[in-house]
Design a protein around this motif. Structure first.
Motif, PDB file in Angstrom:
ATOM      1  N   GLU A 158      34.910  45.921  28.546  1.00 46.09           N
ATOM      2  CA  GLU A 158      33.869  44.896  28.714  1.00 46.09           C
ATOM      3  C   GLU A 158      34.361  43.524  28.262  1.00 46.09           C
ATOM      4  O   GLU A 158      34.149  42.518  28.944  1.00 46.09           O
ATOM      5  CB  GLU A 158      32.610  45.301  27.945  1.00 46.09           C
ATOM      6  N   ARG A 159      35.033  43.462  27.116  1.00 48.87           N
ATOM      7  CA  ARG A 159      35.549  42.173  26.612  1.00 48.87           C
ATOM      8  C   ARG A 159      36.579  41.583  27.570  1.00 48.87           C
ATOM      9  O   ARG A 159      36.564  40.382  27.846  1.00 48.87           O
ATOM     10  CB  ARG A 159      36.160  42.338  25.219  1.00 48.87           C
ATOM     11  N   ALA A 160      37.488  42.421  28.063  1.00 47.05           N
ATOM     12  CA  ALA A 160      38.520  41.932  28.983  1.00 47.05           C
ATOM     13  C   ALA A 160      37.893  41.430  30.281  1.00 47.05           C
ATOM     14  O   ALA A 160      38.295  40.382  30.801  1.00 47.05           O
ATOM     15  CB  ALA A 160      39.550  43.026  29.260  1.00 47.05           C
ATOM     16  N   CYS A 161      36.925  42.157  30.805  1.00 43.82           N
ATOM     17  CA  CYS A 161      36.237  41.721  32.029  1.00 43.82           C
ATOM     18  C   CYS A 161      35.523  40.397  31.810  1.00 43.82           C
ATOM     19  O   CYS A 161      35.585  39.495  32.663  1.00 43.82           O
ATOM     20  CB  CYS A 161      35.237  42.783  32.495  1.00 43.82           C
ATOM     21  N   MET A 162      34.866  40.254  30.695  1.00 44.46           N
ATOM     22  CA  MET A 162      34.155  39.014  30.392  1.00 44.46           C
ATOM     23  C   MET A 162      35.134  37.839  30.272  1.00 44.46           C
ATOM     24  O   MET A 162      34.881  36.750  30.788  1.00 44.46           O
ATOM     25  CB  MET A 162      33.336  39.158  29.105  1.00 44.46           C
ATOM     26  N   CYS A 163      36.262  38.083  29.641  1.00 42.09           N
ATOM     27  CA  CYS A 163      37.290  37.046  29.502  1.00 42.09           C
ATOM     28  C   CYS A 163      37.801  36.606  30.875  1.00 42.09           C
ATOM     29  O   CYS A 163      37.897  35.413  31.160  1.00 42.09           O
ATOM     30  CB  CYS A 163      38.429  37.577  28.645  1.00 42.09           C
ATOM     31  N   LEU A 164      38.120  37.580  31.726  1.00 45.06           N
ATOM     32  CA  LEU A 164      38.592  37.255  33.074  1.00 45.06           C
ATOM     33  C   LEU A 164      37.505  36.550  33.876  1.00 45.06           C
ATOM     34  O   LEU A 164      37.782  35.571  34.580  1.00 45.06           O
ATOM     35  CB  LEU A 164      39.052  38.521  33.796  1.00 45.06           C
ATOM     36  N   PHE A 165      36.284  37.025  33.766  1.00 43.78           N
ATOM     37  CA  PHE A 165      35.168  36.407  34.475  1.00 43.78           C
ATOM     38  C   PHE A 165      35.032  34.939  34.083  1.00 43.78           C
ATOM     39  O   PHE A 165      34.954  34.050  34.946  1.00 43.78           O
ATOM     40  CB  PHE A 165      33.871  37.166  34.176  1.00 43.78           C
ATOM     41  N   ASP A 166      35.013  34.665  32.787  1.00 44.24           N
ATOM     42  CA  ASP A 166      34.889  33.281  32.308  1.00 44.24           C
ATOM     43  C   ASP A 166      36.040  32.416  32.802  1.00 44.24           C
ATOM     44  O   ASP A 166      35.829  31.296  33.289  1.00 44.24           O
ATOM     45  CB  ASP A 166      34.835  33.242  30.775  1.00 44.24           C
ATOM     46  N   THR A 167      37.255  32.935  32.693  1.00 44.03           N
ATOM     47  CA  THR A 167      38.441  32.182  33.112  1.00 44.03           C
ATOM     48  C   THR A 167      38.393  31.877  34.603  1.00 44.03           C
ATOM     49  O   THR A 167      38.624  30.747  35.035  1.00 44.03           O
ATOM     50  CB  THR A 167      39.723  32.965  32.782  1.00 44.03           C
ATOM     51  N   TRP A 176      32.599  45.216  38.683  1.00 46.84           N
ATOM     52  CA  TRP A 176      32.039  44.921  37.363  1.00 46.84           C
ATOM     53  C   TRP A 176      30.836  44.015  37.537  1.00 46.84           C
ATOM     54  O   TRP A 176      30.854  43.155  38.419  1.00 46.84           O
ATOM     55  CB  TRP A 176      33.122  44.228  36.513  1.00 46.84           C
ATOM     56  N   PRO A 177      29.812  44.182  36.732  1.00 46.42           N
ATOM     57  CA  PRO A 177      29.687  45.109  35.598  1.00 46.42           C
ATOM     58  C   PRO A 177      29.543  46.557  36.068  1.00 46.42           C
ATOM     59  O   PRO A 177      29.056  46.816  37.174  1.00 46.42           O
ATOM     60  CB  PRO A 177      28.446  44.646  34.863  1.00 46.42           C
ATOM     61  N   LEU A 178      29.983  47.438  35.218  1.00 44.92           N
ATOM     62  CA  LEU A 178      29.869  48.863  35.514  1.00 44.92           C
ATOM     63  C   LEU A 178      28.401  49.254  35.483  1.00 44.92           C
ATOM     64  O   LEU A 178      27.700  48.965  34.516  1.00 44.92           O
ATOM     65  CB  LEU A 178      30.631  49.696  34.485  1.00 44.92           C
ATOM     66  N   ALA A 179      27.963  49.902  36.535  1.00 45.03           N
ATOM     67  CA  ALA A 179      26.572  50.362  36.591  1.00 45.03           C
ATOM     68  C   ALA A 179      26.340  51.445  35.545  1.00 45.03           C
ATOM     69  O   ALA A 179      25.268  51.539  34.956  1.00 45.03           O
ATOM     70  CB  ALA A 179      26.240  50.889  37.982  1.00 45.03           C
ATOM     71  N   ASP A 180      27.347  52.250  35.335  1.00 46.67           N
ATOM     72  CA  ASP A 180      27.287  53.309  34.336  1.00 46.67           C
ATOM     73  C   ASP A 180      28.723  53.609  33.898  1.00 46.67           C
ATOM     74  O   ASP A 180      29.652  53.004  34.388  1.00 46.67           O
ATOM     75  CB  ASP A 180      26.614  54.573  34.897  1.00 46.67           C
ATOM     76  N   GLY A 181      28.898  54.495  33.000  1.00 44.05           N
ATOM     77  CA  GLY A 181      30.227  54.839  32.511  1.00 44.05           C
ATOM     78  C   GLY A 181      30.810  56.048  33.213  1.00 44.05           C
ATOM     79  O   GLY A 181      31.704  56.688  32.681  1.00 44.05           O
ATOM     80  N   ALA A 218      46.160  35.431  32.805  1.00 47.08           N
ATOM     81  CA  ALA A 218      45.254  36.323  33.524  1.00 47.08           C
ATOM     82  C   ALA A 218      45.974  37.599  33.951  1.00 47.08           C
ATOM     83  O   ALA A 218      45.397  38.687  33.891  1.00 47.08           O
ATOM     84  CB  ALA A 218      44.662  35.619  34.736  1.00 47.08           C
ATOM     85  N   ALA A 219      47.231  37.472  34.355  1.00 49.15           N
ATOM     86  CA  ALA A 219      48.004  38.652  34.751  1.00 49.15           C
ATOM     87  C   ALA A 219      48.173  39.600  33.567  1.00 49.15           C
ATOM     88  O   ALA A 219      48.051  40.830  33.720  1.00 49.15           O
ATOM     89  CB  ALA A 219      49.365  38.239  35.303  1.00 49.15           C
ATOM     90  N   THR A 221      46.366  44.572  30.817  1.00 50.25           N
ATOM     91  CA  THR A 221      45.752  45.213  29.648  1.00 50.25           C
ATOM     92  C   THR A 221      44.454  45.904  30.042  1.00 50.25           C
ATOM     93  O   THR A 221      44.180  47.026  29.615  1.00 50.25           O
ATOM     94  CB  THR A 221      45.485  44.165  28.549  1.00 50.25           C
ATOM     95  N   LEU A 222      43.667  45.245  30.863  1.00 50.37           N
ATOM     96  CA  LEU A 222      42.405  45.819  31.327  1.00 50.37           C
ATOM     97  C   LEU A 222      42.650  47.104  32.114  1.00 50.37           C
ATOM     98  O   LEU A 222      41.955  48.098  31.911  1.00 50.37           O
ATOM     99  CB  LEU A 222      41.649  44.802  32.182  1.00 50.37           C
TER     100      LEU A 222
END
Length: 101
Positions: free
Chosen positions: A16-25, A42-47, A74-75, A80-81
């Motif tokens: 979630e943190r990595a996705c948010m970081c990429l989204f913001d960037t 993303w966001p994941l509807a469920d796990g 970003a790469a 990492t994501l």
């Protein structure tokens, strides 16, 4: 059981943190192609394993098909994501189930 649950939650939090970081960037830099790929999964509807596999496959497609659309930071975050998503699949109790179930 709670140890496994807390490990899974930790992996999901990293994803979630990595996705948010990429989204913001990508919003700030108006990087439409990578942002489109990210928003496809993303966001994941469920796990569920199905959702996690979809994220992994989508992000790998971005990484392999559009490397020129990613700056170095970003790469690295994307790589990492993808590793975190792979971990989430290993940790998922549904990982062995087929995507259609």
């Amino acid at each position: 059981m709670s140890s496994l649950l807390s490990e899974r939650e930790a992996v999901q939090a990293r994803v979630e943190r990595a996705c948010m970081c990429l989204f913001d960037t990508w919003c700030e830099t108006r990087s439409v192609v990578p942002l489109t790929y990210l928003l496809h999964c993303w966001p994941l509807a469920d796990g569920s394993a199905r959702a996690i596999r979809r994220m992994r496959d989508t992000l790998r497609e971005l990484q392999s098909s559009h490397p020129d659309s990613l700056d170095a930071s970003a790469a690295l975050t994307l790589a990492t994501l993808i590793r975190c998503v792979d971990e989430a699949l290993v940790e998922s109790p549904l990982a062995g189930q087929k995507a259609g179930r």
